[in-house]
Design a protein around this motif. Sequence first.
Motif, PDB file in Angstrom:
ATOM      1  N   ILE A 272     -58.322 -71.602 -14.299  1.00 17.13           N
ATOM      2  CA  ILE A 272     -57.848 -70.644 -15.299  1.00 17.13           C
ATOM      3  C   ILE A 272     -57.891 -71.268 -16.692  1.00 17.13           C
ATOM      4  CG2 ILE A 272     -55.903 -69.231 -16.042  1.00 17.13           C
ATOM      5  CD1 ILE A 272     -54.951 -69.184 -13.172  1.00 17.13           C
ATOM      6  N   VAL A 273     -57.414 -72.503 -16.793  1.00 20.44           N
ATOM      7  CA  VAL A 273     -57.329 -73.166 -18.093  1.00 20.44           C
ATOM      8  C   VAL A 273     -58.720 -73.402 -18.667  1.00 20.44           C
ATOM      9  CG1 VAL A 273     -56.405 -75.153 -19.331  1.00 20.44           C
ATOM     10  CG2 VAL A 273     -55.198 -74.282 -17.324  1.00 20.44           C
ATOM     11  N   LEU A 274     -59.602 -73.980 -17.863  1.00 23.64           N
ATOM     12  CA  LEU A 274     -60.955 -74.270 -18.343  1.00 23.64           C
ATOM     13  C   LEU A 274     -61.737 -72.990 -18.602  1.00 23.64           C
ATOM     14  CD1 LEU A 274     -63.086 -76.373 -19.013  1.00 23.64           C
ATOM     15  CD2 LEU A 274     -63.733 -76.415 -16.592  1.00 23.64           C
ATOM     16  N   ALA A 275     -61.526 -71.963 -17.765  1.00 22.03           N
ATOM     17  CA  ALA A 275     -62.256 -70.702 -17.940  1.00 22.03           C
ATOM     18  C   ALA A 275     -61.929 -70.044 -19.267  1.00 22.03           C
ATOM     19  CB  ALA A 275     -61.941 -69.755 -16.783  1.00 22.03           C
ATOM     20  N   ARG A 276     -60.652 -70.040 -19.664  1.00 22.64           N
ATOM     21  CA  ARG A 276     -60.293 -69.417 -20.933  1.00 22.64           C
ATOM     22  C   ARG A 276     -60.792 -70.238 -22.114  1.00 22.64           C
ATOM     23  NH1 ARG A 276     -60.584 -64.732 -19.923  1.00 22.64           N
ATOM     24  NH2 ARG A 276     -59.887 -64.343 -22.053  1.00 22.64           N
ATOM     25  N   ALA A 277     -60.795 -71.563 -21.961  1.00 23.94           N
ATOM     26  CA  ALA A 277     -61.330 -72.394 -23.036  1.00 23.94           C
ATOM     27  C   ALA A 277     -62.809 -72.124 -23.250  1.00 23.94           C
ATOM     28  CB  ALA A 277     -61.098 -73.873 -22.722  1.00 23.94           C
ATOM     29  N   GLU A 278     -63.562 -71.981 -22.160  1.00 22.97           N
ATOM     30  CA  GLU A 278     -65.001 -71.758 -22.240  1.00 22.97           C
ATOM     31  C   GLU A 278     -65.335 -70.318 -22.616  1.00 22.97           C
ATOM     32  OE1 GLU A 278     -69.215 -71.816 -21.663  1.00 22.97           O
ATOM     33  OE2 GLU A 278     -67.709 -73.272 -22.295  1.00 22.97           O
ATOM     34  N   ALA A 279     -64.661 -69.355 -21.987  1.00 23.72           N
ATOM     35  CA  ALA A 279     -65.031 -67.953 -22.165  1.00 23.72           C
ATOM     36  C   ALA A 279     -64.464 -67.338 -23.434  1.00 23.72           C
ATOM     37  CB  ALA A 279     -64.570 -67.129 -20.954  1.00 23.72           C
ATOM     38  N   TYR A 280     -63.340 -67.850 -23.927  1.00 22.09           N
ATOM     39  CA  TYR A 280     -62.702 -67.190 -25.066  1.00 22.09           C
ATOM     40  C   TYR A 280     -62.492 -68.126 -26.254  1.00 22.09           C
ATOM     41  CZ  TYR A 280     -59.891 -63.681 -27.440  1.00 22.09           C
ATOM     42  OH  TYR A 280     -59.441 -62.749 -28.343  1.00 22.09           O
ATOM     43  N   ALA A 281     -61.795 -69.252 -26.029  1.00 22.41           N
ATOM     44  CA  ALA A 281     -61.427 -70.100 -27.167  1.00 22.41           C
ATOM     45  C   ALA A 281     -62.634 -70.680 -27.882  1.00 22.41           C
ATOM     46  CB  ALA A 281     -60.512 -71.234 -26.694  1.00 22.41           C
ATOM     47  N   ALA A 282     -63.711 -70.963 -27.148  1.00 25.52           N
ATOM     48  CA  ALA A 282     -64.900 -71.543 -27.753  1.00 25.52           C
ATOM     49  C   ALA A 282     -65.683 -70.534 -28.594  1.00 25.52           C
ATOM     50  CB  ALA A 282     -65.810 -72.118 -26.671  1.00 25.52           C
ATOM     51  N   LYS A 283     -65.261 -69.257 -28.577  1.00 24.08           N
ATOM     52  CA  LYS A 283     -66.007 -68.218 -29.279  1.00 24.08           C
ATOM     53  C   LYS A 283     -65.157 -67.410 -30.259  1.00 24.08           C
ATOM     54  CE  LYS A 283     -68.752 -67.745 -25.063  1.00 24.08           C
ATOM     55  NZ  LYS A 283     -69.098 -66.876 -23.916  1.00 24.08           N
ATOM     56  N   ASN A 284     -63.849 -67.722 -30.343  1.00 21.95           N
ATOM     57  CA  ASN A 284     -62.961 -66.919 -31.179  1.00 21.95           C
ATOM     58  C   ASN A 284     -62.092 -67.808 -32.056  1.00 21.95           C
ATOM     59  OD1 ASN A 284     -63.147 -63.888 -30.143  1.00 21.95           O
ATOM     60  ND2 ASN A 284     -63.262 -65.206 -28.349  1.00 21.95           N
ATOM     61  N   GLY A 285     -61.378 -67.157 -32.973  1.00 24.00           N
ATOM     62  CA  GLY A 285     -60.543 -67.874 -33.929  1.00 24.00           C
ATOM     63  C   GLY A 285     -59.311 -68.491 -33.299  1.00 24.00           C
ATOM     64  N   VAL A 286     -58.609 -69.291 -34.104  1.00 26.20           N
ATOM     65  CA  VAL A 286     -57.464 -70.050 -33.603  1.00 26.20           C
ATOM     66  C   VAL A 286     -56.338 -69.120 -33.150  1.00 26.20           C
ATOM     67  CG1 VAL A 286     -55.645 -71.659 -34.264  1.00 26.20           C
ATOM     68  CG2 VAL A 286     -58.008 -72.094 -34.968  1.00 26.20           C
ATOM     69  N   LEU A 287     -55.958 -68.150 -33.989  1.00 24.57           N
ATOM     70  CA  LEU A 287     -54.850 -67.265 -33.643  1.00 24.57           C
ATOM     71  C   LEU A 287     -55.157 -66.444 -32.399  1.00 24.57           C
ATOM     72  CD1 LEU A 287     -52.116 -65.993 -34.237  1.00 24.57           C
ATOM     73  CD2 LEU A 287     -53.269 -64.393 -35.801  1.00 24.57           C
ATOM     74  N   ALA A 288     -56.344 -65.841 -32.366  1.00 26.93           N
ATOM     75  CA  ALA A 288     -56.710 -65.021 -31.207  1.00 26.93           C
ATOM     76  C   ALA A 288     -56.775 -65.859 -29.933  1.00 26.93           C
ATOM     77  CB  ALA A 288     -58.054 -64.337 -31.454  1.00 26.93           C
ATOM     78  N   SER A 289     -57.287 -67.076 -30.044  1.00 23.81           N
ATOM     79  CA  SER A 289     -57.399 -67.938 -28.866  1.00 23.81           C
ATOM     80  C   SER A 289     -56.025 -68.375 -28.370  1.00 23.81           C
ATOM     81  CB  SER A 289     -58.242 -69.172 -29.204  1.00 23.81           C
ATOM     82  OG  SER A 289     -59.552 -68.801 -29.581  1.00 23.81           O
ATOM     83  N   THR A 290     -55.115 -68.687 -29.289  1.00 23.78           N
ATOM     84  CA  THR A 290     -53.759 -69.072 -28.888  1.00 23.78           C
ATOM     85  C   THR A 290     -53.045 -67.924 -28.198  1.00 23.78           C
ATOM     86  OG1 THR A 290     -53.671 -70.580 -30.790  1.00 23.78           O
ATOM     87  CG2 THR A 290     -51.581 -70.037 -29.711  1.00 23.78           C
ATOM     88  N   VAL A 291     -53.166 -66.719 -28.757  1.00 23.45           N
ATOM     89  CA  VAL A 291     -52.545 -65.541 -28.146  1.00 23.45           C
ATOM     90  C   VAL A 291     -53.142 -65.291 -26.769  1.00 23.45           C
ATOM     91  CG1 VAL A 291     -52.280 -63.036 -28.328  1.00 23.45           C
ATOM     92  CG2 VAL A 291     -51.913 -64.482 -30.332  1.00 23.45           C
ATOM     93  N   ASP A 292     -54.453 -65.449 -26.648  1.00 25.64           N
ATOM     94  CA  ASP A 292     -55.104 -65.260 -25.350  1.00 25.64           C
ATOM     95  C   ASP A 292     -54.573 -66.260 -24.323  1.00 25.64           C
ATOM     96  OD1 ASP A 292     -57.576 -64.159 -23.730  1.00 25.64           O
ATOM     97  OD2 ASP A 292     -57.696 -66.343 -23.586  1.00 25.64           O
ATOM     98  N   GLY A 293     -54.428 -67.523 -24.722  1.00 25.36           N
ATOM     99  CA  GLY A 293     -53.906 -68.523 -23.796  1.00 25.36           C
ATOM    100  C   GLY A 293     -52.494 -68.210 -23.349  1.00 25.36           C
ATOM    101  N   ILE A 294     -51.644 -67.797 -24.292  1.00 22.38           N
ATOM    102  CA  ILE A 294     -50.260 -67.451 -23.946  1.00 22.38           C
ATOM    103  C   ILE A 294     -50.221 -66.240 -23.027  1.00 22.38           C
ATOM    104  CG2 ILE A 294     -48.062 -66.650 -24.883  1.00 22.38           C
ATOM    105  CD1 ILE A 294     -48.672 -68.287 -27.397  1.00 22.38           C
ATOM    106  N   ALA A 295     -51.017 -65.203 -23.345  1.00 23.12           N
ATOM    107  CA  ALA A 295     -50.998 -63.981 -22.554  1.00 23.12           C
ATOM    108  C   ALA A 295     -51.506 -64.218 -21.135  1.00 23.12           C
ATOM    109  CB  ALA A 295     -51.843 -62.904 -23.240  1.00 23.12           C
ATOM    110  N   MET A 296     -52.610 -64.955 -21.009  1.00 25.63           N
ATOM    111  CA  MET A 296     -53.126 -65.249 -19.674  1.00 25.63           C
ATOM    112  C   MET A 296     -52.140 -66.104 -18.882  1.00 25.63           C
ATOM    113  SD  MET A 296     -56.049 -63.914 -18.872  1.00 25.63           S
ATOM    114  CE  MET A 296     -57.194 -62.838 -19.748  1.00 25.63           C
ATOM    115  N   GLY A 297     -51.505 -67.059 -19.573  1.00 20.26           N
ATOM    116  CA  GLY A 297     -50.513 -67.892 -18.896  1.00 20.26           C
ATOM    117  C   GLY A 297     -49.314 -67.090 -18.433  1.00 20.26           C
ATOM    118  N   LEU A 298     -48.816 -66.190 -19.284  1.00 17.28           N
ATOM    119  CA  LEU A 298     -47.673 -65.366 -18.902  1.00 17.28           C
ATOM    120  C   LEU A 298     -48.043 -64.398 -17.786  1.00 17.28           C
ATOM    121  CD1 LEU A 298     -46.044 -64.578 -22.376  1.00 17.28           C
ATOM    122  CD2 LEU A 298     -45.261 -66.179 -20.617  1.00 17.28           C
ATOM    123  N   GLY A 299     -49.295 -63.937 -17.775  1.00 15.54           N
ATOM    124  CA  GLY A 299     -49.740 -63.111 -16.652  1.00 15.54           C
ATOM    125  C   GLY A 299     -49.655 -63.863 -15.336  1.00 15.54           C
TER     126      GLY A 299
END
Length: 230
Positions: A113-140
Amino acid sequence: MSERGHLWESVRNGLWRQNPGLAQILGLCPILVVSTSMVNATSLGLATVMVMAVSNLAVSGLRRWIAYEIRIPVFILIIAALVTVLDLVFQAYLHSLSLALGIFIPLITTNCIVLARAEAYAAKNGVLASTVDGIAMGLGLVWVLALLGALRELIGNGTLFSGIEMIFPSLTSISIFGDDYPGFLLACLPPGAFFILGGLIAGFNAINAHRAARANSRQDTEHAPALPAV
């Protein structure tokens, strides 16, 4: 779509639409093994949230300086460093909980889960959006782990919040069915985790199917031709 709309979309995806535990079926190792109690499951889930949020932030901030060919090893190094710090914090301040979770805190490094979000989302989006995505996926993942752990603990032992004294020494577990409850061993074993998780996934899919059917019915009603006046 506005930036706020994109952030809200990430929150909805993480908590429900693309939930890691129910929709993507990722990270089954901690989901099935650590979810023997609600406290253990929730604690590991919150640890994963912290790693995902900070790793997404770091990957997004450094993505312009990371060569494409070596991105995966660099991502793993970032995640491993964060997990090491988190493991040391657990050992220093939550030692009993660290012993209970055991190897599964270091294994966050290899959690797909951690590596997938880093590769699929954080590596292609801004800092704020990537941080929110990480928090949301983690809370899910957290709410799925908490629900699964609560069901397994309740069915298996008839209690809730077993092990809460490892975090808050003044609190104790709650006996729901009383001391005479014989327990149900299967719920405490890995096969029981498979059965209960399967039931949660089935319920998740049923809710989505019902919502899709209602949306289609509403669209059909809106686009239906009007009846001629008599």
